[in-house]
Design a protein around this motif. Structure first.
Motif, short mmCIF file in Angstrom:
data_model
loop_
_atom_site.label_atom_id
_atom_site.label_comp_id
_atom_site.label_asym_id
_atom_site.label_seq_id
_atom_site.Cartn_x
_atom_site.Cartn_y
_atom_site.Cartn_z
N LEU A 115 0.81 -1.23 0.00
CA LEU A 115 0.00 0.00 0.00
C LEU A 115 0.84 1.27 0.00
O LEU A 115 0.30 2.35 -0.13
CB LEU A 115 -0.92 0.02 1.23
CG LEU A 115 -2.06 -0.98 1.22
CD1 LEU A 115 -2.78 -0.98 2.56
CD2 LEU A 115 -3.05 -0.64 0.10
N HIS A 122 6.73 -2.30 -6.21
CA HIS A 122 5.33 -2.70 -6.17
C HIS A 122 5.05 -3.83 -7.16
O HIS A 122 4.37 -4.81 -6.84
CB HIS A 122 4.43 -1.49 -6.45
CG HIS A 122 2.97 -1.82 -6.43
ND1 HIS A 122 2.25 -2.03 -7.58
CD2 HIS A 122 2.11 -2.01 -5.41
CE1 HIS A 122 1.00 -2.32 -7.25
NE2 HIS A 122 0.89 -2.32 -5.95
N LEU A 268 0.15 -8.19 4.98
CA LEU A 268 -0.91 -7.33 4.44
C LEU A 268 -2.05 -8.17 3.87
O LEU A 268 -3.22 -7.88 4.09
CB LEU A 268 -0.36 -6.38 3.36
CG LEU A 268 -1.40 -5.41 2.84
CD1 LEU A 268 -1.77 -4.37 3.90
CD2 LEU A 268 -0.96 -4.71 1.58
N GLY A 273 -7.25 -9.23 4.48
CA GLY A 273 -8.21 -10.30 4.22
C GLY A 273 -9.34 -10.37 5.23
O GLY A 273 -10.40 -10.86 4.91
N PRO A 318 -16.41 -0.21 3.12
CA PRO A 318 -15.58 -0.56 4.28
C PRO A 318 -14.28 0.26 4.34
O PRO A 318 -13.72 0.44 5.40
CB PRO A 318 -15.26 -2.04 4.05
CG PRO A 318 -16.36 -2.54 3.17
CD PRO A 318 -16.71 -1.38 2.28
N VAL A 319 -13.80 0.73 3.18
CA VAL A 319 -12.65 1.64 3.15
C VAL A 319 -13.19 2.98 2.65
O VAL A 319 -13.60 3.09 1.50
CB VAL A 319 -11.52 1.12 2.24
CG1 VAL A 319 -10.37 2.10 2.20
CG2 VAL A 319 -11.03 -0.25 2.72
N LEU A 347 -13.45 8.14 -1.13
CA LEU A 347 -14.10 7.10 -1.95
C LEU A 347 -15.59 7.00 -1.63
O LEU A 347 -16.43 6.82 -2.53
CB LEU A 347 -13.43 5.74 -1.71
CG LEU A 347 -11.91 5.68 -1.94
CD1 LEU A 347 -11.37 4.31 -1.56
CD2 LEU A 347 -11.54 6.01 -3.39
N GLY A 385 -7.74 -8.57 -3.23
CA GLY A 385 -8.66 -9.57 -2.69
C GLY A 385 -10.10 -9.32 -3.08
O GLY A 385 -11.01 -9.91 -2.48
#
Ligand code: HEM
Length: 440
Positions: A115, A122, A268, A273, A318-319, A347, A385
């Motif tokens: 992240l 990356h 991570l 997850g 959720p984020v 977001l 994920g």
């Protein structure tokens, strides 16, 4: 408590916390995002306010946007990059923060976490994970998700009419940790500890933490680090047929990850997850119990579940936010953004952009473009994920409501205190009568 810890907290969180509370009282948007509890209670209202001020708005220390097209563009732009927590602190604070950071300790927003790194590192890390976490491997997990969901539902309540349970504790947090635990070869006995570390460390994505929150986060990260090092060492000695053993193997192959890189990457995947999917399930159960007409439609037409999960992700992301730093001086939406400046991508706001979503605050499981949400981010850092999370959302919510179609809210519940992550820490539910398990 050491002087180092105190100084680190002060530089990374303390000053910002003070400034944000002061700013929030004066209505400053960035301060409100960090310190105003009403934003957590009503992200849609905050998104509207932000949007009303423009596509890209100058905050005290960063730019902000709730514009879908703009957020999407910046996530994919090579002129913008992810950054490490603390990297954008002004001069002396940044210096202090860096000097007092514990070296070698993992943090989701510090290199070598996926992240907070960009190519070429990356690409190397992501290639290693993708070689193991293939579409085929994830598709094969759907059956396991179904089995785990049914087993967990069998264990909640006592099978009689009317018990009240905390569905977060008994189901929403258990399903993701069971699934990711199986995938990554985490022994059953370690799962409660993993959940505990996760609970402590969840605010690690937030800025402006109080001293006591900071201390809890540090102890969660420390515990997780030590456990992870031992877990990897155990799998090295005796590899299993789990994806973590394969990841260790892959990291020693062509892409070669050193020990710290491997721990950060594997850690991570494990933490992401379950820390996010627990919130997808909790947010989903809550919103469906607040919209019983929509739930009835799903029970009647199960083919609507995949779209319903997209709609839950859209409205109750959720984020809630991410951020990118400008690599060069550039023009964005008619404003000059200078190299080194930070843009906060709200977001949750982009997901309610009326330019993309008609009647954006309405929860509608038949919405045909709900999947255009940005809850899994975009570009190079698009959630690795996402397919698994979608499967857990569809299978997990459907299995729960098909077994307990008369479930009802049995109290207000409490929201998690986190800002970046949005979810419930407790959600009391009266289960109602159990129906026979249905296999989807
Ligand atoms: C509903 C559940 C989930 C949500 C909402 C979610 C959301 C996100 C978001 C927003 C990002 C990118 C952040 C950014 O661009 O700054 C991300 C990245 C990531 N997610 Fe997820 N995630 C979820 C579930 C999962 C699961 C189940 C896994 C693992 C099995 C996972 C693994 C990852 C990884 C490894 C990254 C880093 C990717 C990169 O930087 O290249 N996530 N996720």
């Amino acid at each position: 408590m050491t002087l180092r810890e105190r100084t680190h907290w002060f530089a990374l969180h303390g000053v910002i916390r003070g400034l944000a509370s002061f700013g929030a009282k004066r209505g400053e948007l960035q301060g409100r995002l960090i310190a105003d509890p009403t934003v957590r209670a009503d992200p849609g209202g905050f998104a509207d306010e932000l949007r009303a001020r423009g596509r890209l708005v100058r905050g005290r220390a960063a730019w902000l946007t709730a514009d879908h097209a703009l957020a999407h563009q910046l996530l994919r732009s090579d002129d913008f990059a992810v950054t490490a927590i603390g990297k954008t602190l002004p001069g002396p604070l940044g210096w202090l923060e860096e000097r007092t950071t514990v070296k070698g300790r993992l943090h989701p927003l510090l290199p070598p976490s996926l992240l907070s790194v960009e190519p070429p590192a990356h690409t190397r890390y992501r290639k290693t994970v993708s070689s193991v976490f293939t579409t085929r491997a994830v598709a094969a997990l759907r059956e396991r998700v179904q089995q785990a969901a049914v087993e967990l539902i069998d264990g909640i309540g006592d099978g009689t009419v009317g018990p009240i349970v905390d569905v977060v504790d008994e189901y929403c947090s258990q399903l993701p940790v069971t699934v990711i635990g199986d995938i990554l070869g985490v022994p059953d006995r370690d799962r409660p500890r993993i959940l505990e570390f996760g609970e402590l460390a969840a605010p690690s994505l937030d800025i402006g933490l109080s001293w006591s929150q900071y201390r809890r986060v540090e102890s969660g990260l420390d515990g997780f680090n030590t456990w992870l090092a031992d877990h990897i060492a155990a799998l090295r000695r005796a590899p299993g047929d789990d994806l973590m053993s394969q990841l260790i193997d892959a990291s020693e192959g062509g892409t070669r990850l050193d020990d710290e890189e491997l721990r950060a990457t594997a850690g991570l995947v494990l933490a992401a997850g379950f820390e996010t999917t627990v919130n997808l399930l909790g947010n989903g159960i809550r919103i469906l119990l607040e919209h019983l007409d929509q739930l009835a439609m799903l029970l009647d037409r199960p083919e609507l579940w995949p779209g319903a999960v997209e709609e839950i992700l859209r409205l109750e992301s959720p984020v809630q936010l991410s951020a990118r730093i400008a690599r060069v001086d550039t023009e964005v939406a008619g404003r000059n953004v200078q190299a080194g400046e930070l843009v906060i991508l709200y977001l949750a706001g982009a997901n309610r952009d009326p330019e993309v979503f008609t009647d954006p605050h309405r929860f509608d499981v038949t919405r045909d473009n709900a999947g255009k949400h940005l809850s899994f981010s975009g570009g190079r850092h698009f959630c690795l994920g996402a397919a698994l999370a979608r499967a857990e959302g569809e299978v997990g919510l459907r299995a729960f409501f098909e077994r307990y179609p008369d479930a009802q809210l049995a109290g207000a519940g409490s929201r998690r205190e986190t800002r970046v992550l949005r979810g419930w820490s407790t959600l009391p539910i009266r289960l109602g009568e159990a129906r026979a398990a249905v296999r989807s």
